[in-house]
Design a protein around this motif. Structure first.
Motif, PDB file in Angstrom:
ATOM      1  N   THR A 440     -26.435  -3.550 -13.448  1.00 60.29           N
ATOM      2  CA  THR A 440     -26.294  -3.835 -14.878  1.00 60.29           C
ATOM      3  C   THR A 440     -24.867  -4.243 -15.203  1.00 60.29           C
ATOM      4  O   THR A 440     -24.632  -5.206 -15.943  1.00 60.29           O
ATOM      5  N   LYS A 443     -24.046  -7.767 -14.162  1.00 61.12           N
ATOM      6  CA  LYS A 443     -24.561  -8.781 -15.090  1.00 61.12           C
ATOM      7  C   LYS A 443     -23.688  -8.877 -16.339  1.00 61.12           C
ATOM      8  O   LYS A 443     -23.557  -9.952 -16.927  1.00 61.12           O
ATOM      9  N   PRO A 447     -21.906 -12.659 -16.335  1.00 64.50           N
ATOM     10  CA  PRO A 447     -23.140 -13.120 -16.966  1.00 64.50           C
ATOM     11  C   PRO A 447     -23.552 -14.477 -16.422  1.00 64.50           C
ATOM     12  O   PRO A 447     -22.702 -15.288 -16.008  1.00 64.50           O
TER      13      PRO A 447
END
Length: 451
Positions: A440, A443, A447
């Motif tokens: 997570t 990301k 991104p």
């Protein structure tokens, strides 16, 4: 557990922002968040506050025996496999080398079960990290060639967790029989133990050892010049101060040290959880340094900005002692948990912040997961040996939290006898969650680019 949901993602971002000042979702990419995103083991190291948020919310649940207030003592707060090591007692002035906890930045009064669970989780993540290095899933600064190396697996990690808790309980039982055993230390190892070679390395780095001038904490950081000792020119590690700041730091912290301040630098990019906290290194020693014996009288004093220990935000009422300012609390806990604390160990208020002042050990040999979980033969045996030493060392540190009785020791020995497997299950589940959380964070930090 092991969930990645919008609520979980928001919790991660919120907890990182609370400590680091900004979210990893933003345009600013800090070295700390980039470090944490590298692998789940690094993520666990940098996200202690998330561990305690999960304990508070019930996302991480420990057996009731480990939540009982009888299990309260002085705790490390950020207990994991990389926060133990060999060092010279009493900081740079001692010559006795022991294996013990070596990081007290998040130390406070809390439940011993927190340290036990966090350490066991780190065993599973260290094993995952080693396996990832072998299979090119993770990068390592320590290992360039993996030919012939074998990595630990999750079965090895579970066996090590059991050995860790068993050795912890054994040390507590020894103290119950003889309370003076709290003064023991982990300082001897079998010839085939992973820590035997590390201890030999430590001895060579101690004052008088053949590698003192080049491999000790002092020798690696400081060089002897015609003008006297000074910090080495290492721009990736040390930053020279302007004259005004140098003068200000020297004036502020000279009263706390035992000799002249010979040089000062700003220490860069140190640690993981505290990588974004300012810290200065002061080179302290006699005015005239001409020989190796004179050089051995020098030492490095770290002045580090201190923030609230990770457990306290989510467990503010567990002990009134935790209301002490962050640096004062760290000093008090370190003095209790260490057998012979650093010769320089103090705290100050400066520039509106609390600062921890402590000597750095001449001999400081730590083991990274690469050292513990990778080997030509039997890496699982290495991990188990290391975990056993950590269990004994942690039990001794915890047991020093209250010298009046053996109530703590009795309670924790019973808790482990009853619920060790359940605690390890919880730790393994949390390690799985940390793997998901690391993805997570990756990301957030990296991104996807929309075409």
């Amino acid at each position: 557990m092991s969930l990645s949901t919008p609520a979980r993602n928001n919790l991660i971002a919120r907890e990182l922002k609370r400590i680091d000042g900004h979210t990893p979702r933003g345009k600013i990419k800090t070295g700390k968040h980039l470090k944490m995103a590298a692998n789940p083991f690094r993520f666990l190291r940098g996200a202690a506050q998330l561990f305690y948020a999960d304990l508070k919310s019930g996302a991480l649940t420990l057996p009731d025996s480990f939540n009982d207030r009888c299990g309260i003592t002085t705790v490390m707060g950020d207990c994991h496999v990389a926060n133990f090591g060999l060092l010279t007692e009493e900081g740079s002035h001692g010559d006795t080398i022991i294996f013990c906890p070596n990081d007290f930045d998040d130390a406070c009064i809390g439940l011993a079960g927190w340290d036990l669970t966090r350490f066991c989780s780190s065993l599973f993540l260290a094993a995952d990290y080693a396996d990832g290095i072998i299979h090119d899933d993770y990068d390592s600064d320590e290992i360039t060639k993996t030919d012939g190396l074998k990595a630990t697996n999750q079965k090895d990690a579970r066996a090590a967790a059991k050995a860790f808790l068993k050795s912890y309980r054994k040390a507590l039982k020894t103290i119950i029989s003889d309370p003076d055993a709290r003064r023991m230390a982990v300082d001897t190892f079998e010839d085939d133990d992973i820590l035997a070679d590390a201890r030999k390395k430590a001895l060579k780095r101690a004052a008088g050892g053949k590698n003192f001038e080049t491999k000790s904490s002092l020798g690696k950081a400081v060089e002897r010049t015609a003008e006297g000792p000074r910090f080495r020119d290492r721009p990736e590690r040390f930053k020279r101060l302007d004259a005004a700041t140098y003068s200000e730091v020297k004036k502020m912290f000279r009263p706390y040290v035992d000799d002249s301040v010979l040089d000062i630098v700003l220490r860069l990019d140190a640690g993981t959880g505290s990588v974004n906290m300012d810290r200065y290194y002061l080179l302290v020693g006699p005015d005239a340094v001409q020989t190796v014996d004179d050089f051995a009288l020098c030492h490095i004093v770290e002045v580090k900005q201190q923030r609230e220990a990770a457990p306290i935000h989510h467990f503010p009422d567990i002990s009134p002692n935790n209301a002490l300012n962050p640096a004062h609390l760290s000093v008090d806990c370190q003095r209790v948990m260490q057998r012979r604390p650093d010769m320089v160990l103090d705290e100050a208020v400066w520039r509106g912040a609390h600062w921890l002042i402590r000597s750095r050990h001449h001999t400081r040999v730590g083991l990274d997961p690469e050292d513990i979980c990778l080997a030509q033969k039997k890496p699982g045996k290495q991990l188990k040996q290391y975990a056993k030493a950590c269990g004994t060392a942690l039990a001794l540190a915890h047991a020093r939290g209250d010298l009046r009785s053996t109530r703590f020791e009795r309670h924790m020995a019973d808790a482990i006898a009853k619920d060790a497997d359940a605690l390890i299950d919880a730790a393994e589940d949390y390690a799985d969650q940390s793997m998901v959380d690391c993805l997570t964070l990756q990301k957030m930090v990296f991104p996807p680019v929309l075409s």
